[in-house]
Design a protein around this motif. Structure first.
Motif, PDB file in Angstrom:
ATOM      1  N   GLU A  63       0.890  -1.196  -0.249  1.00  0.00           N
ATOM      2  CA  GLU A  63       0.144   0.122   0.013  1.00  0.00           C
ATOM      3  C   GLU A  63       0.883   1.476   0.058  1.00  0.00           C
ATOM      4  N   ALA A  64       0.548   2.079  -0.843  1.00  0.00           N
ATOM      5  CA  ALA A  64       1.412   3.536  -1.098  1.00  0.00           C
ATOM      6  C   ALA A  64       0.524   4.568  -1.007  1.00  0.00           C
ATOM      7  N   ILE A  65       0.616   5.363  -0.447  1.00  0.00           N
ATOM      8  CA  ILE A  65       0.129   7.131  -0.171  1.00  0.00           C
ATOM      9  C   ILE A  65       0.513   7.682  -1.457  1.00  0.00           C
ATOM     10  N   VAL A  66      -0.321   8.122  -2.448  1.00  0.00           N
ATOM     11  CA  VAL A  66       0.138   8.439  -3.859  1.00  0.00           C
ATOM     12  C   VAL A  66       0.821   9.885  -3.409  1.00  0.00           C
ATOM     13  N   LYS A  67       0.397  10.636  -2.326  1.00  0.00           N
ATOM     14  CA  LYS A  67       1.041  11.971  -2.476  1.00  0.00           C
ATOM     15  C   LYS A  67       2.549  11.759  -1.745  1.00  0.00           C
ATOM     16  N   SER A  68       2.952  10.582  -1.520  1.00  0.00           N
ATOM     17  CA  SER A  68       4.197  10.408  -0.906  1.00  0.00           C
ATOM     18  C   SER A  68       5.306  10.131  -2.083  1.00  0.00           C
ATOM     19  N   PHE A  69       4.686   9.844  -3.334  1.00  0.00           N
ATOM     20  CA  PHE A  69       5.847   9.974  -4.355  1.00  0.00           C
ATOM     21  C   PHE A  69       6.486  11.116  -4.653  1.00  0.00           C
ATOM     22  N   SER A  70       7.891  11.259  -4.590  1.00  0.00           N
ATOM     23  CA  SER A  70       8.530  12.416  -4.788  1.00  0.00           C
ATOM     24  C   SER A  70       9.014  12.429  -5.945  1.00  0.00           C
ATOM     25  N   PHE A  71       9.163  13.708  -6.798  1.00  0.00           N
ATOM     26  CA  PHE A  71       9.674  13.965  -8.105  1.00  0.00           C
ATOM     27  C   PHE A  71      10.841  15.064  -7.751  1.00  0.00           C
ATOM     28  N   SER A  72      11.853  15.212  -8.648  1.00  0.00           N
ATOM     29  CA  SER A  72      12.811  15.892  -8.738  1.00  0.00           C
ATOM     30  C   SER A  72      12.318  17.398  -9.025  1.00  0.00           C
ATOM     31  N   ASN A  73      11.370  17.337  -9.892  1.00  0.00           N
ATOM     32  CA  ASN A  73      10.620  18.555 -10.547  1.00  0.00           C
ATOM     33  C   ASN A  73       9.291  18.998  -9.543  1.00  0.00           C
ATOM     34  N   PRO A  74       9.274  19.702  -8.773  1.00  0.00           N
ATOM     35  CA  PRO A  74       7.954  20.071  -7.877  1.00  0.00           C
ATOM     36  C   PRO A  74       6.509  20.329  -8.918  1.00  0.00           C
ATOM     37  N   TRP A  85      -4.231  13.612 -13.292  1.00  0.00           N
ATOM     38  CA  TRP A  85      -3.395  12.223 -13.460  1.00  0.00           C
ATOM     39  C   TRP A  85      -3.868  11.325 -12.376  1.00  0.00           C
ATOM     40  N   MET A  86      -3.038  11.422 -10.936  1.00  0.00           N
ATOM     41  CA  MET A  86      -3.296  10.352 -10.170  1.00  0.00           C
ATOM     42  C   MET A  86      -4.814  10.862  -9.369  1.00  0.00           C
ATOM     43  N   ASP A  87      -4.907  12.067  -9.252  1.00  0.00           N
ATOM     44  CA  ASP A  87      -5.956  12.742  -8.490  1.00  0.00           C
ATOM     45  C   ASP A  87      -5.927  12.247  -6.935  1.00  0.00           C
ATOM     46  N   SER A  88      -4.820  12.355  -6.355  1.00  0.00           N
ATOM     47  CA  SER A  88      -4.488  12.037  -5.026  1.00  0.00           C
ATOM     48  C   SER A  88      -5.419  12.559  -4.075  1.00  0.00           C
ATOM     49  N   ASP A  89      -6.153  13.435  -4.148  1.00  0.00           N
ATOM     50  CA  ASP A  89      -7.023  14.092  -2.861  1.00  0.00           C
ATOM     51  C   ASP A  89      -8.160  12.972  -3.092  1.00  0.00           C
ATOM     52  N   LYS A  90      -8.560  12.545  -4.404  1.00  0.00           N
ATOM     53  CA  LYS A  90      -9.687  11.567  -4.413  1.00  0.00           C
ATOM     54  C   LYS A  90      -9.610  10.010  -4.083  1.00  0.00           C
ATOM     55  N   PHE A  91      -8.217   9.685  -4.741  1.00  0.00           N
ATOM     56  CA  PHE A  91      -7.856   8.290  -4.784  1.00  0.00           C
ATOM     57  C   PHE A  91      -6.481   8.533  -3.971  1.00  0.00           C
ATOM     58  N   ALA A  92      -6.453   8.183  -2.778  1.00  0.00           N
ATOM     59  CA  ALA A  92      -5.224   8.623  -1.953  1.00  0.00           C
ATOM     60  C   ALA A  92      -4.298   7.702  -2.029  1.00  0.00           C
ATOM     61  N   LYS A  93      -4.592   6.428  -1.976  1.00  0.00           N
ATOM     62  CA  LYS A  93      -3.660   5.038  -2.037  1.00  0.00           C
ATOM     63  C   LYS A  93      -3.622   4.308  -3.329  1.00  0.00           C
ATOM     64  N   ALA A  94      -2.598   3.644  -3.427  1.00  0.00           N
ATOM     65  CA  ALA A  94      -2.485   2.813  -4.741  1.00  0.00           C
ATOM     66  C   ALA A  94      -2.317   1.479  -3.619  1.00  0.00           C
ATOM     67  N   THR A  95      -2.895   0.376  -4.248  1.00  0.00           N
ATOM     68  CA  THR A  95      -2.493  -0.652  -3.588  1.00  0.00           C
ATOM     69  C   THR A  95      -2.395  -2.340  -4.162  1.00  0.00           C
ATOM     70  N   PHE A  96      -1.734  -3.091  -3.904  1.00  0.00           N
ATOM     71  CA  PHE A  96      -1.721  -4.443  -4.491  1.00  0.00           C
ATOM     72  C   PHE A  96      -1.752  -5.636  -3.519  1.00  0.00           C
ATOM     73  N   LYS A  97      -2.698  -6.611  -3.692  1.00  0.00           N
ATOM     74  CA  LYS A  97      -2.963  -7.543  -2.989  1.00  0.00           C
ATOM     75  C   LYS A  97      -2.714  -8.927  -3.861  1.00  0.00           C
ATOM     76  N   GLY A  98      -2.268  -9.711  -3.401  1.00  0.00           N
ATOM     77  CA  GLY A  98      -1.914 -11.068  -4.347  1.00  0.00           C
ATOM     78  C   GLY A  98      -1.080 -12.069  -3.743  1.00  0.00           C
ATOM     79  N   LYS A  99      -0.640 -13.119  -4.498  1.00  0.00           N
ATOM     80  CA  LYS A  99       0.045 -14.244  -3.925  1.00  0.00           C
ATOM     81  C   LYS A  99       1.030 -14.651  -4.799  1.00  0.00           C
ATOM     82  N   ILE A 100       2.108 -15.139  -3.922  1.00  0.00           N
ATOM     83  CA  ILE A 100       3.196 -16.028  -4.822  1.00  0.00           C
ATOM     84  C   ILE A 100       2.424 -17.477  -5.327  1.00  0.00           C
ATOM     85  N   THR A 101       2.431 -17.604  -6.583  1.00  0.00           N
ATOM     86  CA  THR A 101       1.772 -18.692  -7.017  1.00  0.00           C
ATOM     87  C   THR A 101       2.552 -20.057  -6.990  1.00  0.00           C
ATOM     88  N   ASN A 102       3.945 -19.738  -7.223  1.00  0.00           N
ATOM     89  CA  ASN A 102       4.828 -21.138  -7.161  1.00  0.00           C
ATOM     90  C   ASN A 102       5.672 -20.881  -5.709  1.00  0.00           C
TER      91      ASN A 102
END
Length: 182
Positions: A63-74, A85-102
């Motif tokens: 889980e990552a907070i979208v606003k925590s991505f840091s760019f060299s150019n403000p 783009w990401m509309d981080s006020d509306k969509f604050a997080k990006a998530t991945f949920k999965g499984k190692i299949t092997n």
């Protein structure tokens, strides 16, 4: 004597049952690279992603907070978090949920490097899509480090800012994820 053996057996069973099945970290790193031949700046890093790994079931989550991505150019960071783009006020997080299949190919008790296949769902910008990728799992002492590189199509997630159309931002940015579980 019989009670002592039963008690010791119970203690040993409990210790094995609760031993390091689930590992977590609060400092996983996610790198985002959307560079093109027209612009080398759309790169960002997030060093505050949280992650978990269950060594028994193979379940893995980030889980990552979208606003925590840091760019060299403000200004680029402002665009990334904006409504086009990401509309981080509306969509604050990006998530991945999965499984190692092997999972049987990964020995979490023996030092070494293992190749894992990971399948799951990536959610960003309010859209969830399946993702399949490979990961490197390095076991070294009590530390397990996972590394994975994959690409996403931003259009699949409803992201279509003007910089994408102008060729300044890649339509399929590369994502790199590294997590050290102790």
């Amino acid at each position: 004597m019989k009670k002592t053996i039963i008690f010791l057996s119970l203690v040993a069973f409990t210790a094995v049952s609760f031993s390091q099945k689930k590992r977590t970290t609060t400092s996983a790193t996610i790198n985002f690279d959307a560079t093109t031949t027209l612009d080398a700046l759309p790169k960002a890093e997030n060093k505050t992603a949280v992650a978990s790994l269950n060594t028994k079931s193979g379940e893995i989550a980030f889980e990552a907070i979208v606003k925590s991505f840091s760019f060299s150019n403000p200004k680029m960071q402002e665009h990334f978090n904006g409504a086009m783009w990401m509309d981080s006020d509306k969509f604050a997080k990006a998530t991945f949920k999965g499984k190692i299949t092997n999972l049987s190919k990964v020995n979490f008790k023996t030092d070494g490097t293992y190749r894992a296949t990971v399948e799951g769902n990536l959610t960003m910008h309010g859209v969830t899509k399946p993702v399949t990728t490979t990961a490197s799992v390095v076991v070294s002492g009590k530390t397990i480090t996972t590394t994975s590189d994959f690409s996403v199509k931003v259009a699949d997630y409803g992201i279509n800012g003007p910089a994408i159309g102008a060729g300044k931002v890649s339509t399929d940015p590369k994502i790199s994820v590294v997590a050290a579980f102790k």
